[in-house]
Design a protein around this motif. Structure first.
Motif, PDB file in Angstrom:
ATOM      1  N   PRO A  79       0.821  -1.227   0.000  1.00 44.70           N
ATOM      2  CA  PRO A  79       0.000   0.000   0.000  1.00 44.70           C
ATOM      3  C   PRO A  79       0.848   1.267   0.000  1.00 44.70           C
ATOM      4  CG  PRO A  79       0.024  -1.013   2.180  1.00 44.70           C
ATOM      5  CD  PRO A  79       0.699  -1.981   1.264  1.00 44.70           C
ATOM      6  N   ARG A  80       0.309   2.291  -0.642  1.00 45.05           N
ATOM      7  CA  ARG A  80       0.988   3.603  -0.705  1.00 45.05           C
ATOM      8  C   ARG A  80       0.244   4.687   0.059  1.00 45.05           C
ATOM      9  NH1 ARG A  80       3.431  -0.310  -3.720  1.00 45.05           N
ATOM     10  NH2 ARG A  80       5.240   0.487  -4.851  1.00 45.05           N
ATOM     11  N   SER A  81      -1.034   4.495   0.306  1.00 46.05           N
ATOM     12  CA  SER A  81      -1.821   5.550   0.966  1.00 46.05           C
ATOM     13  C   SER A  81      -3.028   4.915   1.639  1.00 46.05           C
ATOM     14  CB  SER A  81      -2.273   6.587  -0.075  1.00 46.05           C
ATOM     15  OG  SER A  81      -3.085   5.971  -1.051  1.00 46.05           O
ATOM     16  N   GLY A  82      -3.836   5.770   2.281  1.00 44.42           N
ATOM     17  CA  GLY A  82      -5.064   5.288   2.894  1.00 44.42           C
ATOM     18  C   GLY A  82      -4.852   4.693   4.281  1.00 44.42           C
ATOM     19  N   ARG A  83      -5.784   3.830   4.660  1.00 43.03           N
ATOM     20  CA  ARG A  83      -5.812   3.249   6.004  1.00 43.03           C
ATOM     21  C   ARG A  83      -6.220   1.787   5.879  1.00 43.03           C
ATOM     22  NH1 ARG A  83     -10.434   3.221   9.445  1.00 43.03           N
ATOM     23  NH2 ARG A  83      -9.934   2.896  11.652  1.00 43.03           N
ATOM     24  N   GLY A  84      -5.445   0.890   6.495  1.00 39.41           N
ATOM     25  CA  GLY A  84      -5.816  -0.501   6.335  1.00 39.41           C
ATOM     26  C   GLY A  84      -4.930  -1.477   7.075  1.00 39.41           C
ATOM     27  N   ILE A  85      -5.094  -2.748   6.708  1.00 39.70           N
ATOM     28  CA  ILE A  85      -4.351  -3.861   7.313  1.00 39.70           C
ATOM     29  C   ILE A  85      -3.545  -4.551   6.222  1.00 39.70           C
ATOM     30  CG2 ILE A  85      -4.525  -6.091   8.480  1.00 39.70           C
ATOM     31  CD1 ILE A  85      -7.156  -5.149   9.708  1.00 39.70           C
ATOM     32  N   LEU A  86      -2.253  -4.686   6.464  1.00 40.91           N
ATOM     33  CA  LEU A  86      -1.391  -5.486   5.600  1.00 40.91           C
ATOM     34  C   LEU A  86      -1.314  -6.864   6.242  1.00 40.91           C
ATOM     35  CD1 LEU A  86       0.490  -5.665   3.153  1.00 40.91           C
ATOM     36  CD2 LEU A  86       2.366  -4.934   4.645  1.00 40.91           C
ATOM     37  N   PHE A  87      -1.993  -7.824   5.630  1.00 45.28           N
ATOM     38  CA  PHE A  87      -2.159  -9.150   6.225  1.00 45.28           C
ATOM     39  C   PHE A  87      -1.198 -10.138   5.576  1.00 45.28           C
ATOM     40  CE2 PHE A  87      -5.125 -13.028   6.636  1.00 45.28           C
ATOM     41  CZ  PHE A  87      -4.568 -13.364   7.867  1.00 45.28           C
ATOM     42  N   LEU A  88      -0.240 -10.612   6.366  1.00 45.07           N
ATOM     43  CA  LEU A  88       0.740 -11.591   5.891  1.00 45.07           C
ATOM     44  C   LEU A  88       0.256 -12.974   6.332  1.00 45.07           C
ATOM     45  CD1 LEU A  88       4.015  -9.675   6.862  1.00 45.07           C
ATOM     46  CD2 LEU A  88       2.841  -9.690   4.650  1.00 45.07           C
ATOM     47  N   TRP A 120      -1.492   2.260   8.427  1.00 46.77           N
ATOM     48  CA  TRP A 120      -1.559   0.832   8.116  1.00 46.77           C
ATOM     49  C   TRP A 120      -0.916   0.033   9.231  1.00 46.77           C
ATOM     50  CZ3 TRP A 120      -3.313  -1.959   3.726  1.00 46.77           C
ATOM     51  CH2 TRP A 120      -3.969  -1.168   2.779  1.00 46.77           C
ATOM     52  N   THR A 121      -1.487  -1.149   9.513  1.00 44.79           N
ATOM     53  CA  THR A 121      -0.977  -2.042  10.561  1.00 44.79           C
ATOM     54  C   THR A 121      -0.726  -3.419   9.947  1.00 44.79           C
ATOM     55  OG1 THR A 121      -2.241  -0.877  12.262  1.00 44.79           O
ATOM     56  CG2 THR A 121      -1.433  -3.073  12.820  1.00 44.79           C
ATOM     57  N   ILE A 122       0.329  -4.067  10.413  1.00 45.85           N
ATOM     58  CA  ILE A 122       0.668  -5.403   9.924  1.00 45.85           C
ATOM     59  C   ILE A 122       0.072  -6.459  10.849  1.00 45.85           C
ATOM     60  CG2 ILE A 122       2.546  -7.037   9.486  1.00 45.85           C
ATOM     61  CD1 ILE A 122       4.277  -4.657   8.700  1.00 45.85           C
ATOM     62  N   VAL A 123      -0.691  -7.380  10.256  1.00 45.24           N
ATOM     63  CA  VAL A 123      -1.217  -8.551  10.964  1.00 45.24           C
ATOM     64  C   VAL A 123      -0.744  -9.783  10.206  1.00 45.24           C
ATOM     65  CG1 VAL A 123      -3.280  -9.801  11.697  1.00 45.24           C
ATOM     66  CG2 VAL A 123      -3.252  -7.292  11.780  1.00 45.24           C
ATOM     67  N   ALA A 124      -0.215 -10.756  10.940  1.00 45.55           N
ATOM     68  CA  ALA A 124       0.229 -12.009  10.324  1.00 45.55           C
ATOM     69  C   ALA A 124      -0.523 -13.175  10.961  1.00 45.55           C
ATOM     70  CB  ALA A 124       1.738 -12.184  10.486  1.00 45.55           C
ATOM     71  N   ALA A 125      -0.528 -14.302  10.281  1.00 49.59           N
ATOM     72  CA  ALA A 125      -1.217 -15.480  10.812  1.00 49.59           C
ATOM     73  C   ALA A 125      -0.558 -16.736  10.264  1.00 49.59           C
ATOM     74  CB  ALA A 125      -2.704 -15.456  10.434  1.00 49.59           C
ATOM     75  N   GLY A 126      -0.767 -17.834  10.997  1.00 51.15           N
ATOM     76  CA  GLY A 126      -0.231 -19.110  10.539  1.00 51.15           C
ATOM     77  C   GLY A 126      -0.659 -20.243  11.441  1.00 51.15           C
ATOM     78  N   ASN A 127      -0.432 -21.458  10.976  1.00 50.79           N
ATOM     79  CA  ASN A 127      -0.731 -22.645  11.766  1.00 50.79           C
ATOM     80  C   ASN A 127       0.361 -22.906  12.784  1.00 50.79           C
ATOM     81  OD1 ASN A 127      -3.042 -23.145  10.167  1.00 50.79           O
ATOM     82  ND2 ASN A 127      -1.795 -24.196   8.639  1.00 50.79           N
ATOM     83  N   ARG A 128      -0.003 -23.622  13.835  1.00 45.12           N
ATOM     84  CA  ARG A 128       0.955 -23.981  14.873  1.00 45.12           C
ATOM     85  C   ARG A 128       1.814 -25.152  14.399  1.00 45.12           C
ATOM     86  NH1 ARG A 128      -4.003 -24.686  18.929  1.00 45.12           N
ATOM     87  NH2 ARG A 128      -4.309 -26.260  17.311  1.00 45.12           N
TER      88      ARG A 128
END
Length: 328
Positions: A79-88, A120-128
């Protein structure tokens, strides 16, 4: 943490722009909750599957500027602008070199010449790792850059979501009856299909399609596994053999209250969907004849369908009669 608690935690972490990693078994709904939070707060969601990236993909490719210097061109999906979530998503499934490429982005919000926009905020997720899914051990340097939350499925949360999204009522009744089947994943078994919030969503579409019983059974087996599919099919037969909901409400004092808990669960789900100010008197009569736990279940579901019924004299009379149960 159950999904509703994860939502509250994410809302706080988004305010302070703190990176977070959601850990959970396959199919519990991690990515869906992230998408839900983004939608509810009017935020853009950029979903990046880290496992599909090469180490150079995040940094981009170099070009020569007018001064003859090499300048990195970051990829267009950042992302370059705005407001959101960068989901990895599936971050710990990615090879170690790809995870290493995320270090600077997660901690410093930069990657070469690229800088993540302020809102923007980074949220990541994955399996255990214990889930025996395909994962790579997360380097401690990367792990230490995020807050870690364990994601656990919860029946009440799932049922509330299922009600909002139109999941097949028969299936909601079945999972109330067999709550342990909401998520029954055993990493020690080699079964390809198993019950999970995600696979029950698939099952809802299969049931709603109303195909011949043999086809439905085969498809359910492929979605949630053989044992869960057999139980579900048995429950659906019970549900379909119930009297029509309108008929039950037309004679609430005369309809037979079955002894089988599975049948009562099905009955509650069926008649609760007919809740209105006009049917409340009949619902109250029917609820009064049921075992108290099913009486409360029926009224709770009816109020979820039509909140105005709590103001009716019939509902308030039922509430007074069951005061001790409701406050315990």
């Amino acid at each position: 943490m159950k999904p509703s608690e994860i939502v509250s935690a994410l809302e706080l972490l988004l305010e302070v722009r703190q990176p977070v990693f959601l850990w959970g078994a396959p199919g519990v709904g991690k990515s869906q909750v992230v998408a839900q939070v983004a939608a509810e707060h009017g935020m853009e969601l950029v979903d990046i599957r880290a496992v599909l990236l090469d180490p150079v993909d995040l940094r981009g490719i170099p070009r020569i500027d007018d001064a003859g210097n090499a300048v990195w061109c970051p990829p267009s999906f950042l992302p370059r602008s705005g407001r959101g979530i960068l989901f990895l998503d599936e971050l710990n499934t990615a090879p170690p070199l790809v995870q290493a490429a995320c270090y600077q982005l997660i901690l410093d919000r930069k990657l070469g010449e690229y800088e993540l926009p302020e809102d923007w905020t980074i949220v990541a997720a994955g399996n255990r790792e214990s889930d025996r899914a395909v994962t790579h051990r997360m380097p401690s340097a990367l792990a230490n850059r995020m807050i870690h939350l364990d994601f656990d499925p919860d029946l009440d949360d799932w049922l509330a979501w299922a009600e909002r999204t139109g999941v097949e009522p028969k299936l909601r009744a079945f999972l109330r009856f067999r709550p342990k089947l909401l998520h029954a994943f055993d990493p020690k078994k080699s079964e390809k299909a198993f019950p999970s919030p995600r696979s029950w969503e698939f099952a809802s579409r299969i049931i709603a399609a109303d195909r011949p019983a043999r086809i439905t059974h085969a498809l359910l087996k492929g979605a949630v596994g053989e044992a869960a599919a057999a139980e579900c099919i048995g429950f659906l037969k019970i549900y379909d053999e119930l009297p029509d909901a309108e008929a039950m409400l037309a004679d609430p004092g005369g309809v037979r209250i079955p002894d089988d808990p599975a049948v009562i669960y099905a009955m509650c789900e069926s008649v609760a969907r007919e809740a209105s100010d006009e049917t409340m008197s009949s619902l109250a009569v029917l609820a009064a004849r049921m075992p108290v736990e099913f009486s409360v279940l029926l009224m709770r579901d009816a109020a979820a369908v039509e909140p105005s019924i709590v103001e009716t004299e019939a509902f308030q009379g039922w509430a007074r009669a069951n005061h001790e149960v409701l406050v315990s």
